[in-house]
Write a protein that holds these residues in place. Structure first.
Motif, PDB file in Angstrom:
ATOM      1  N   LYS A   1      60.435  20.038 -14.314  1.00 23.39           N
ATOM      2  CA  LYS A   1      60.614  21.492 -14.318  1.00 23.39           C
ATOM      3  C   LYS A   1      62.059  21.912 -14.036  1.00 23.39           C
ATOM      4  O   LYS A   1      62.317  22.915 -13.357  1.00 23.39           O
ATOM      5  N   LYS A   2      62.994  21.139 -14.573  1.00 25.53           N
ATOM      6  CA  LYS A   2      64.414  21.474 -14.443  1.00 25.53           C
ATOM      7  C   LYS A   2      64.842  22.305 -15.645  1.00 25.53           C
ATOM      8  O   LYS A   2      64.262  22.183 -16.726  1.00 25.53           O
ATOM      9  N   PRO A   3      65.877  23.143 -15.504  1.00 21.97           N
ATOM     10  CA  PRO A   3      66.315  23.991 -16.615  1.00 21.97           C
ATOM     11  C   PRO A   3      66.746  23.199 -17.846  1.00 21.97           C
ATOM     12  O   PRO A   3      67.414  22.162 -17.736  1.00 21.97           O
ATOM     13  N   VAL A   4      66.337  23.724 -19.004  1.00 22.49           N
ATOM     14  CA  VAL A   4      66.727  23.166 -20.305  1.00 22.49           C
ATOM     15  C   VAL A   4      67.260  24.314 -21.148  1.00 22.49           C
ATOM     16  O   VAL A   4      66.598  25.345 -21.296  1.00 22.49           O
ATOM     17  N   PHE A   5      68.464  24.131 -21.704  1.00 26.13           N
ATOM     18  CA  PHE A   5      69.116  25.132 -22.539  1.00 26.13           C
ATOM     19  C   PHE A   5      69.206  24.580 -23.957  1.00 26.13           C
ATOM     20  O   PHE A   5      69.902  23.593 -24.196  1.00 26.13           O
ATOM     21  N   ALA A   6      68.475  25.197 -24.886  1.00 26.69           N
ATOM     22  CA  ALA A   6      68.328  24.661 -26.243  1.00 26.69           C
ATOM     23  C   ALA A   6      68.718  25.723 -27.262  1.00 26.69           C
ATOM     24  O   ALA A   6      68.120  26.800 -27.290  1.00 26.69           O
TER      25      ALA A   6
ATOM     26  N   VAL B   1      63.452  33.263 -22.769  1.00 30.10           N
ATOM     27  CA  VAL B   1      63.337  32.515 -21.521  1.00 30.10           C
ATOM     28  C   VAL B   1      61.853  32.323 -21.253  1.00 30.10           C
ATOM     29  O   VAL B   1      61.099  33.285 -21.185  1.00 30.10           O
ATOM     30  N   ASP B   2      61.444  31.062 -21.138  1.00 29.11           N
ATOM     31  CA  ASP B   2      60.051  30.735 -20.847  1.00 29.11           C
ATOM     32  C   ASP B   2      60.033  29.648 -19.779  1.00 29.11           C
ATOM     33  O   ASP B   2      60.296  28.476 -20.077  1.00 29.11           O
ATOM     34  N   GLY B   3      59.761  30.058 -18.556  1.00 30.67           N
ATOM     35  CA  GLY B   3      59.791  29.092 -17.457  1.00 30.67           C
ATOM     36  C   GLY B   3      61.173  28.488 -17.315  1.00 30.67           C
ATOM     37  O   GLY B   3      62.160  29.205 -17.159  1.00 30.67           O
ATOM     38  N   ASN B   4      61.260  27.162 -17.425  1.00 31.29           N
ATOM     39  CA  ASN B   4      62.533  26.457 -17.269  1.00 31.29           C
ATOM     40  C   ASN B   4      63.333  26.350 -18.572  1.00 31.29           C
ATOM     41  O   ASN B   4      64.409  25.756 -18.591  1.00 31.29           O
ATOM     42  N   LEU B   5      62.830  26.945 -19.658  1.00 39.04           N
ATOM     43  CA  LEU B   5      63.460  26.786 -20.980  1.00 39.04           C
ATOM     44  C   LEU B   5      64.153  28.066 -21.435  1.00 39.04           C
ATOM     45  O   LEU B   5      63.533  29.129 -21.493  1.00 39.04           O
ATOM     46  N   VAL B   6      65.430  27.942 -21.777  1.00 38.00           N
ATOM     47  CA  VAL B   6      66.195  29.016 -22.417  1.00 38.00           C
ATOM     48  C   VAL B   6      66.481  28.546 -23.839  1.00 38.00           C
ATOM     49  O   VAL B   6      67.033  27.470 -24.036  1.00 38.00           O
TER      50      VAL B   6
END
Length: 168
Positions: free
Chosen positions: A95-100, A143-148
């Motif tokens: 559950k760490k941030p992911v920038f895609a 932005v959805d939870g940990n995902l940008v």
């Protein structure tokens, strides 16, 4: 200060790497370029050169606070590497941030982490994103939870804004 892994290989989209990476550095974060082979130099679609700091086989999500995946052809090339897929998946497990941005969803589709998520990406990936079980949203940033996620270079300012917010 956060430590951000950038997973990248040849044919990445230059501005989708440069502008966010520069913004992350300017905000005081540490960028570590992760690729197939440490010490190698990868080349963007428009000629930008990036040196790989760490081989993906030698790192885990535990080593970083967030993952940044630039678009271009790079994510498609990375998705055939089992270590790259494992590495991307670990950020979701933890559950760490992911920038895609843009084509980054290709790596995430292969990692099987999009089911039930709200995601955006490049227009040619809409059906792939839906087939992976995600809801495709046509917006400059989602932005959805940990995902940008973002769609394209024009969305970079919103992508940077939301990514930096998540890093706070």
């Amino acid at each position: 200060m956060k430590r951000i892994a950038v997973i990248i290989t040849d044919m990445f989209q230059d501005v989708e790497y440069q502008q966010p990476a520069d913004a992350f550095r300017k905000a005081g974060h540490d960028i570590v370029n992760v690729g197939i082979s440490a010490g190698s130099v990868v080349k963007g679609e428009y000629g930008t050169h990036v040196q790989i700091d760490k081989a993906v086989r030698d790192v885990s999500a535990d080593d970083f606070d967030a993952l940044f995946i630039p678009g271009g052809y790079s994510p498609d090339k990375l998705r055939i590497d089992a270590d790259a897929v494992r590495f991307a998946k670990e950020f979701f497990t933890k559950k760490k941030p992911v920038f895609a941005i843009c084509h980054a969803a290709q790596l995430l589709i292969t990692a099987q982490v999009l089911k039930g998520r709200r995601v955006t990406g490049w227009m040619s990936l809409v059906q792939d994103i839906k087939n992976a079980g995600a809801e495709y949203v046509d917006a400059e940033v989602v932005v959805d939870g940990n995902l940008v996620s973002s769609r394209k270079p024009a969305d970079i300012p919103a992508f940077i804004r939301e990514s930096l917010t998540m890093l706070q």
